[in-house]
Design an enzyme around this catalytic site. Structure first.
Site, PDB file in Angstrom:
ATOM      1  N   ASP A 119      -4.990  -0.893  -8.663  1.00  0.00           N
ATOM      2  CA  ASP A 119      -4.627  -2.227  -9.131  1.00  0.00           C
ATOM      3  C   ASP A 119      -5.691  -3.250  -8.752  1.00  0.00           C
ATOM      4  O   ASP A 119      -5.622  -4.407  -9.152  1.00  0.00           O
ATOM      5  CB  ASP A 119      -3.243  -2.642  -8.636  1.00  0.00           C
ATOM      6  CG  ASP A 119      -3.112  -2.654  -7.120  1.00  0.00           C
ATOM      7  OD1 ASP A 119      -4.107  -2.363  -6.431  1.00  0.00           O
ATOM      8  OD2 ASP A 119      -2.000  -2.946  -6.623  1.00  0.00           O
ATOM      9  N   SER A 120      -6.726  -2.804  -8.007  1.00  0.00           N
ATOM     10  CA  SER A 120      -7.909  -3.643  -7.787  1.00  0.00           C
ATOM     11  C   SER A 120      -8.582  -3.981  -9.111  1.00  0.00           C
ATOM     12  O   SER A 120      -9.389  -4.908  -9.185  1.00  0.00           O
ATOM     13  CB  SER A 120      -8.907  -2.923  -6.878  1.00  0.00           C
ATOM     14  OG  SER A 120      -9.256  -1.657  -7.412  1.00  0.00           O
ATOM     15  N   GLU A 177      -6.539   1.427   4.911  1.00  0.00           N
ATOM     16  CA  GLU A 177      -7.401   0.316   4.498  1.00  0.00           C
ATOM     17  C   GLU A 177      -7.580  -0.712   5.601  1.00  0.00           C
ATOM     18  O   GLU A 177      -6.605  -1.225   6.166  1.00  0.00           O
ATOM     19  CB  GLU A 177      -6.859  -0.376   3.243  1.00  0.00           C
ATOM     20  CG  GLU A 177      -7.756  -1.524   2.774  1.00  0.00           C
ATOM     21  CD  GLU A 177      -7.478  -2.010   1.374  1.00  0.00           C
ATOM     22  OE1 GLU A 177      -8.152  -2.973   0.949  1.00  0.00           O
ATOM     23  OE2 GLU A 177      -6.612  -1.437   0.695  1.00  0.00           O
ATOM     24  N   GLU A 220       2.133   1.342  -2.020  1.00  0.00           N
ATOM     25  CA  GLU A 220       1.757   0.685  -0.782  1.00  0.00           C
ATOM     26  C   GLU A 220       2.941   0.573   0.167  1.00  0.00           C
ATOM     27  O   GLU A 220       4.071   0.348  -0.250  1.00  0.00           O
ATOM     28  CB  GLU A 220       1.214  -0.725  -1.066  1.00  0.00           C
ATOM     29  CG  GLU A 220      -0.143  -0.739  -1.745  1.00  0.00           C
ATOM     30  CD  GLU A 220      -0.724  -2.141  -1.880  1.00  0.00           C
ATOM     31  OE1 GLU A 220      -1.769  -2.272  -2.526  1.00  0.00           O
ATOM     32  OE2 GLU A 220      -0.131  -3.103  -1.328  1.00  0.00           O
ATOM     33  N   LYS A 232       0.142   6.116  -6.515  1.00  0.00           N
ATOM     34  CA  LYS A 232      -0.026   5.584  -5.166  1.00  0.00           C
ATOM     35  C   LYS A 232       0.865   4.368  -4.990  1.00  0.00           C
ATOM     36  O   LYS A 232       0.903   3.488  -5.854  1.00  0.00           O
ATOM     37  CB  LYS A 232      -1.477   5.209  -4.875  1.00  0.00           C
ATOM     38  CG  LYS A 232      -1.670   4.659  -3.450  1.00  0.00           C
ATOM     39  CD  LYS A 232      -3.142   4.568  -3.066  1.00  0.00           C
ATOM     40  CE  LYS A 232      -3.861   3.427  -3.734  1.00  0.00           C
ATOM     41  NZ  LYS A 232      -3.340   2.088  -3.299  1.00  0.00           N
ATOM     42  N   ASP A 245      -2.321   3.582  -9.229  1.00  0.00           N
ATOM     43  CA  ASP A 245      -1.524   2.631  -8.446  1.00  0.00           C
ATOM     44  C   ASP A 245      -0.324   2.153  -9.250  1.00  0.00           C
ATOM     45  O   ASP A 245      -0.470   1.810 -10.436  1.00  0.00           O
ATOM     46  CB  ASP A 245      -2.365   1.396  -8.096  1.00  0.00           C
ATOM     47  CG  ASP A 245      -3.090   1.526  -6.774  1.00  0.00           C
ATOM     48  OD1 ASP A 245      -2.677   2.347  -5.937  1.00  0.00           O
ATOM     49  OD2 ASP A 245      -4.076   0.785  -6.579  1.00  0.00           O
TER      50      ASP A 245
END
Length: 256
Positions: free
Chosen positions: A44-45, A181, A114, A112, A82
């Protein structure tokens, strides 16, 4: 040979480092795959690559569109996508629906999510039970930017213990790997040694089982990079020069 989630775990046991990068389109994905990247993350970056200030605005439909493009360019690497903000936090049903769409519509092999707090661990355990491979993500979680900022996490003993316990809980829930991270090097080493699944570091030092960076940072396409990124070439400068040369030749009628 196509990379699988089980292969990543085997590589950790063998001491083979895992190479991961992000991709957002067919052309970049094809290049990364041909270069031998093991894991390609449709992160999602990509929201920042698309001009947003944070990862929060990107939608599931946007992620699906780009993930399909990436997957078409990949023959070998494991493709992980993501789940964007608020497409899995509301309920197990929402998470199952979002993750299921990713696997069904894009052909990616994993998602993925978070966070390692109890409710998220429970959600991930249910996804894994349903046959959906999940990668975890602890430490600096960018979807929580308005709560924790973008600063390094785990610098106090209390927060370090919390991140370690979250990583252990995620492994027990069935994730096949965990992104660490922007946490201290010694904490990343401790987690990597504690877990039997691979850790993929980004700003977490050299002791992780693999490394991931945002490809636009690696290639020098971003206006500014995070402090832990390394720029391997300056495509921003190269592209600007090529376009300026083209424009000059067109205006001076030298091209075509």
């Amino acid at each position: 040979m196509v990379v699988t989630t089980q292969q990543l775990i085997q590589w950790k046991q063998q001491g083979r480092s895992i190479v991961a990068l992000t991709a957002w389109d067919y052309a970049i994905a094809q290049l990364l795959d041909a270069a031998g990247v093991d894991l390609i993350l449709v992160g999602d970056s990509m929201a920042v690559v698309l001009g947003y200030e944070t990862t929060l605005p990107i939608t599931l439909d946007e992620m699906l569109y780009h993930a399909k493009s990436v997957r078409r360019g990949v023959k070998r690497a494991l493709v992980v996508v993501d789940l964007p903000f608020l497409t899995y936090q509301e309920s197990l049903q929402q998470a199952m629906h979002s993750a299921g769409r990713v696997l069904k519509e894009t052909g990616a092999q994993a998602v993925k999510l978070e966070g390692g707090y109890p409710a998220m661990v429970e959600t991930i355990a249910r996804l894994v039970q349903a046959g959906i491979p999940v990668m975890g993500h602890v430490g600096l979680t960018p979807q929580s930017v308005h709560q924790i900022g973008l600063r390094q996490q785990g610098k106090t003993q209390q927060t370090a213990d919390r991140i370690l316990n979250e990583a252990i809980a995620l492994e027990q829930a069935g994730v096949f790997a965990i992104v660490l991270e922007h946490i201290p090097v010694d904490l990343a080493m401790q987690i990597s040694q504690k877990l039997s699944i691979p850790t993929i570091g980004i700003g977490a030092g050299p002791h992780c089982d693999g490394q991931v960076l945002v490809t636009s940072d690696v290639l020098g396409l971003a206006e500014k990079q995070p402090p832990f990124a390394k720029v391997y070439t300056n495509l921003r400068e190269t592209i600007s020069k090529a376009v300026q040369d083209y424009a000059m030749e067109v205006r001076e009628r030298k091209f075509p």
